[in-house]
Motif scaffolding. Structure first.
Motif, PDB file in Angstrom:
ATOM      1  N   ASP A 136       0.837  -1.203   0.000  1.00  0.00           N
ATOM      2  CA  ASP A 136       0.000   0.000   0.000  1.00  0.00           C
ATOM      3  C   ASP A 136       0.870   1.250   0.000  1.00  0.00           C
ATOM      4  O   ASP A 136       2.099   1.180   0.127  1.00  0.00           O
ATOM      5  CB  ASP A 136      -1.005  -0.003   1.157  1.00  0.00           C
ATOM      6  CG  ASP A 136      -0.369   0.180   2.533  1.00  0.00           C
ATOM      7  OD1 ASP A 136       0.855   0.432   2.623  1.00  0.00           O
ATOM      8  OD2 ASP A 136      -1.098   0.071   3.539  1.00  0.00           O
ATOM      9  N   GLU A 137       0.236   2.392  -0.170  1.00  0.00           N
ATOM     10  CA  GLU A 137       0.979   3.647  -0.320  1.00  0.00           C
ATOM     11  C   GLU A 137       1.886   3.931   0.874  1.00  0.00           C
ATOM     12  O   GLU A 137       3.048   4.304   0.711  1.00  0.00           O
ATOM     13  CB  GLU A 137      -0.013   4.804  -0.509  1.00  0.00           C
ATOM     14  CG  GLU A 137       0.655   6.149  -0.676  1.00  0.00           C
ATOM     15  CD  GLU A 137      -0.347   7.280  -0.848  1.00  0.00           C
ATOM     16  OE1 GLU A 137      -0.593   7.986   0.135  1.00  0.00           O
ATOM     17  OE2 GLU A 137      -0.886   7.427  -1.962  1.00  0.00           O
ATOM     18  N   LYS A 138       1.365   3.742   2.064  1.00  0.00           N
ATOM     19  CA  LYS A 138       2.129   4.041   3.274  1.00  0.00           C
ATOM     20  C   LYS A 138       3.372   3.176   3.370  1.00  0.00           C
ATOM     21  O   LYS A 138       4.460   3.654   3.723  1.00  0.00           O
ATOM     22  CB  LYS A 138       1.244   3.843   4.507  1.00  0.00           C
ATOM     23  CG  LYS A 138       1.898   4.241   5.819  1.00  0.00           C
ATOM     24  CD  LYS A 138       0.911   4.109   6.964  1.00  0.00           C
ATOM     25  CE  LYS A 138       1.544   4.545   8.289  1.00  0.00           C
ATOM     26  NZ  LYS A 138       0.569   4.420   9.418  1.00  0.00           N
ATOM     27  N   GLN A 139       3.222   1.898   3.047  1.00  0.00           N
ATOM     28  CA  GLN A 139       4.358   0.984   3.148  1.00  0.00           C
ATOM     29  C   GLN A 139       5.402   1.268   2.079  1.00  0.00           C
ATOM     30  O   GLN A 139       6.604   1.280   2.352  1.00  0.00           O
ATOM     31  CB  GLN A 139       3.870  -0.457   3.033  1.00  0.00           C
ATOM     32  CG  GLN A 139       4.919  -1.482   3.433  1.00  0.00           C
ATOM     33  CD  GLN A 139       5.376  -1.292   4.856  1.00  0.00           C
ATOM     34  OE1 GLN A 139       4.608  -1.368   5.794  1.00  0.00           O
ATOM     35  NE2 GLN A 139       6.649  -1.011   5.030  1.00  0.00           N
ATOM     36  N   LEU A 140       4.969   1.499   0.855  1.00  0.00           N
ATOM     37  CA  LEU A 140       5.924   1.790  -0.213  1.00  0.00           C
ATOM     38  C   LEU A 140       6.642   3.107   0.030  1.00  0.00           C
ATOM     39  O   LEU A 140       7.818   3.254  -0.309  1.00  0.00           O
ATOM     40  CB  LEU A 140       5.215   1.808  -1.570  1.00  0.00           C
ATOM     41  CG  LEU A 140       4.612   0.487  -2.049  1.00  0.00           C
ATOM     42  CD1 LEU A 140       4.050   0.656  -3.462  1.00  0.00           C
ATOM     43  CD2 LEU A 140       5.634  -0.644  -2.012  1.00  0.00           C
ATOM     44  N   ALA A 141       5.950   4.075   0.628  1.00  0.00           N
ATOM     45  CA  ALA A 141       6.600   5.340   0.972  1.00  0.00           C
ATOM     46  C   ALA A 141       7.699   5.109   2.001  1.00  0.00           C
ATOM     47  O   ALA A 141       8.774   5.734   1.942  1.00  0.00           O
ATOM     48  CB  ALA A 141       5.562   6.324   1.510  1.00  0.00           C
ATOM     49  N   ARG A 142       7.441   4.205   2.941  1.00  0.00           N
ATOM     50  CA  ARG A 142       8.476   3.886   3.938  1.00  0.00           C
ATOM     51  C   ARG A 142       9.669   3.211   3.271  1.00  0.00           C
ATOM     52  O   ARG A 142      10.828   3.528   3.582  1.00  0.00           O
ATOM     53  CB  ARG A 142       7.902   2.966   5.025  1.00  0.00           C
ATOM     54  CG  ARG A 142       8.889   2.691   6.161  1.00  0.00           C
ATOM     55  CD  ARG A 142       8.248   1.898   7.286  1.00  0.00           C
ATOM     56  NE  ARG A 142       8.107   0.500   6.946  1.00  0.00           N
ATOM     57  CZ  ARG A 142       9.091  -0.407   7.058  1.00  0.00           C
ATOM     58  NH1 ARG A 142      10.294  -0.034   7.462  1.00  0.00           N
ATOM     59  NH2 ARG A 142       8.875  -1.666   6.752  1.00  0.00           N
ATOM     60  N   PHE A 143       9.406   2.311   2.326  1.00  0.00           N
ATOM     61  CA  PHE A 143      10.506   1.679   1.599  1.00  0.00           C
ATOM     62  C   PHE A 143      11.334   2.730   0.855  1.00  0.00           C
ATOM     63  O   PHE A 143      12.563   2.656   0.827  1.00  0.00           O
ATOM     64  CB  PHE A 143       9.960   0.661   0.588  1.00  0.00           C
ATOM     65  CG  PHE A 143       9.333  -0.566   1.186  1.00  0.00           C
ATOM     66  CD1 PHE A 143       9.650  -0.983   2.472  1.00  0.00           C
ATOM     67  CD2 PHE A 143       8.426  -1.315   0.447  1.00  0.00           C
ATOM     68  CE1 PHE A 143       9.078  -2.129   3.023  1.00  0.00           C
ATOM     69  CE2 PHE A 143       7.857  -2.466   0.982  1.00  0.00           C
ATOM     70  CZ  PHE A 143       8.167  -2.863   2.274  1.00  0.00           C
ATOM     71  N   ALA A 144      10.646   3.687   0.232  1.00  0.00           N
ATOM     72  CA  ALA A 144      11.341   4.737  -0.521  1.00  0.00           C
ATOM     73  C   ALA A 144      12.307   5.502   0.377  1.00  0.00           C
ATOM     74  O   ALA A 144      13.445   5.796  -0.006  1.00  0.00           O
ATOM     75  CB  ALA A 144      10.326   5.695  -1.146  1.00  0.00           C
ATOM     76  N   THR A 145      11.852   5.819   1.585  1.00  0.00           N
ATOM     77  CA  THR A 145      12.704   6.536   2.531  1.00  0.00           C
ATOM     78  C   THR A 145      13.834   5.648   3.011  1.00  0.00           C
ATOM     79  O   THR A 145      14.984   6.101   3.150  1.00  0.00           O
ATOM     80  CB  THR A 145      11.865   7.023   3.724  1.00  0.00           C
ATOM     81  OG1 THR A 145      10.809   7.866   3.238  1.00  0.00           O
ATOM     82  CG2 THR A 145      12.714   7.818   4.701  1.00  0.00           C
ATOM     83  N   GLU A 146      13.542   4.389   3.259  1.00  0.00           N
ATOM     84  CA  GLU A 146      14.561   3.454   3.743  1.00  0.00           C
ATOM     85  C   GLU A 146      15.732   3.323   2.778  1.00  0.00           C
ATOM     86  O   GLU A 146      16.886   3.252   3.199  1.00  0.00           O
ATOM     87  CB  GLU A 146      13.945   2.064   3.961  1.00  0.00           C
ATOM     88  CG  GLU A 146      13.280   1.880   5.304  1.00  0.00           C
ATOM     89  CD  GLU A 146      12.875   0.437   5.530  1.00  0.00           C
ATOM     90  OE1 GLU A 146      13.480  -0.473   4.914  1.00  0.00           O
ATOM     91  OE2 GLU A 146      11.953   0.214   6.329  1.00  0.00           O
ATOM     92  N   VAL A 147      15.440   3.264   1.486  1.00  0.00           N
ATOM     93  CA  VAL A 147      16.522   3.072   0.515  1.00  0.00           C
ATOM     94  C   VAL A 147      17.173   4.393   0.114  1.00  0.00           C
ATOM     95  O   VAL A 147      18.135   4.403  -0.656  1.00  0.00           O
ATOM     96  CB  VAL A 147      16.029   2.315  -0.739  1.00  0.00           C
ATOM     97  CG1 VAL A 147      15.412   0.986  -0.357  1.00  0.00           C
ATOM     98  CG2 VAL A 147      15.048   3.150  -1.550  1.00  0.00           C
ATOM     99  N   GLY A 148      16.648   5.511   0.608  1.00  0.00           N
ATOM    100  CA  GLY A 148      17.258   6.811   0.337  1.00  0.00           C
ATOM    101  C   GLY A 148      16.752   7.510  -0.906  1.00  0.00           C
ATOM    102  O   GLY A 148      17.456   8.341  -1.501  1.00  0.00           O
ATOM    103  N   LEU A 149      15.517   7.215  -1.285  1.00  0.00           N
ATOM    104  CA  LEU A 149      14.952   7.837  -2.486  1.00  0.00           C
ATOM    105  C   LEU A 149      14.445   9.251  -2.256  1.00  0.00           C
ATOM    106  O   LEU A 149      14.416  10.061  -3.180  1.00  0.00           O
ATOM    107  CB  LEU A 149      13.778   6.999  -3.007  1.00  0.00           C
ATOM    108  CG  LEU A 149      14.050   5.938  -4.055  1.00  0.00           C
ATOM    109  CD1 LEU A 149      12.752   5.248  -4.427  1.00  0.00           C
ATOM    110  CD2 LEU A 149      14.696   6.555  -5.285  1.00  0.00           C
ATOM    111  N   ASP A 150      14.002   9.539  -1.031  1.00  0.00           N
ATOM    112  CA  ASP A 150      13.210  10.748  -0.773  1.00  0.00           C
ATOM    113  C   ASP A 150      13.785  12.019  -1.390  1.00  0.00           C
ATOM    114  O   ASP A 150      13.153  12.642  -2.245  1.00  0.00           O
ATOM    115  CB  ASP A 150      12.940  10.931   0.720  1.00  0.00           C
ATOM    116  CG  ASP A 150      14.148  10.639   1.599  1.00  0.00           C
ATOM    117  OD1 ASP A 150      15.243  10.358   1.077  1.00  0.00           O
ATOM    118  OD2 ASP A 150      13.995  10.699   2.832  1.00  0.00           O
ATOM    119  N   PHE A 151      14.972  12.425  -0.997  1.00  0.00           N
ATOM    120  CA  PHE A 151      15.501  13.693  -1.493  1.00  0.00           C
ATOM    121  C   PHE A 151      16.223  13.573  -2.839  1.00  0.00           C
ATOM    122  O   PHE A 151      16.765  14.547  -3.350  1.00  0.00           O
ATOM    123  CB  PHE A 151      16.414  14.326  -0.445  1.00  0.00           C
ATOM    124  CG  PHE A 151      15.652  14.829   0.750  1.00  0.00           C
ATOM    125  CD1 PHE A 151      14.903  15.990   0.668  1.00  0.00           C
ATOM    126  CD2 PHE A 151      15.647  14.106   1.935  1.00  0.00           C
ATOM    127  CE1 PHE A 151      14.171  16.447   1.756  1.00  0.00           C
ATOM    128  CE2 PHE A 151      14.909  14.548   3.028  1.00  0.00           C
ATOM    129  CZ  PHE A 151      14.177  15.713   2.942  1.00  0.00           C
TER     130      PHE A 151
END
Length: 227
Positions: free
Chosen positions: A73-88
């Motif tokens: 789901d969106e919340k979980q995939l967003a957490r994965f994105a942050t975990e791997v360093g995608l955010d910024f």
């Protein structure tokens, strides 16, 4: 750097990071990441389904369906994105940045899907290279969190109700963008049962809009004393 961010084709990686809002403000850009997002979504659904099938040999199909929804789901995939360093690393337009795009769950989850799709292409469409990286992220999700989320998925609840009450086909959804900015769209979904509209909902992406439509249908059923 996380292995999921290491590409042979840097142009492909840059495309995966490019949000529509960036392209709208930089006309020399060749394109955004939405096609890659579509591909990544399909890949994640497949890997998560197989992952749950292998991890839970005694689990019934309906519970695996609920847990798969919770796992991607969106919340979980967003957490994965942050975990791997995608955010910024996401390439956003200035307007999207001002509105908190780097922490927007919709943008984070969509970019994660795009990177998954791009990584698959970058590795000659070999899903076996991608699989261990995704399953490692799945392993990091606490089992109790997955169970809690899976228990409240309105789409699954509606489908179970419909099937239990003799419907020959599952609920179907008609979803379209009805407003919002390019970096923060708004979608309207209608859910149909036996060809009749039984709920509507809005959201910042198609998945959320459809969940809201299902929740609306469930609320109407409960009001009528049928649930």
């Amino acid at each position: 750097m996380h292995k999921l961010l290491i590409f042979n084709d840097e142009k492909l990686f840059r495309r995966a990071l490019t949000h529509r809002s960036f392209v709208n403000e930089n006309f020399n850009e060749s394109g955004h990441n939405e096609r890659l997002e579509f591909l990544g979504d399909a890949i994640l659904n497949f890997i998560s389904g197989e992952y749950l099938y292998e991890q839970n040999p005694e689990m019934a199909e309906d519970e695996m369906t609920r847990r798969r929804s919770a796992l991607v789901d969106e919340k979980q995939l967003a957490r994965f994105a942050t975990e791997v360093g995608l955010d910024f690393r996401i390439r956003l337009g200035e307007g999207a940045k001002r509105e908190g795009g780097y922490t927007n769950p919709n943008i984070l989850s969509s970019t994660f899907e795009a990177v998954v799709g791009a990584y698959y292409l970058d590795n000659n469409r070999n899903i076996e290279v991608l699989r261990p990286l995704i399953e490692q992220l799945f392993d990091s999700v606490p089992k109790d969190v997955m169970v809690v989320r899976s228990s409240i998925d309105s789409k699954n609840k509606l489908q179970e109700f419909v099937q239990a009450n003799g419907a020959t086909t599952p609920p179907t959804y008609d979803t379209e963008q009805v407003g919002g900015m390019s970096h923060a769209p708004e979608f309207l979904a209608k859910v149909y049962v036996n060809g009749k509209v039984c709920g509507e909902g809005k959201g910042r992406n198609k998945k959320d809009a459809e969940k809201e439509a299902a929740a609306d249908a469930l609320a109407k059923l409960k009001k009528r004393g049928l649930l």
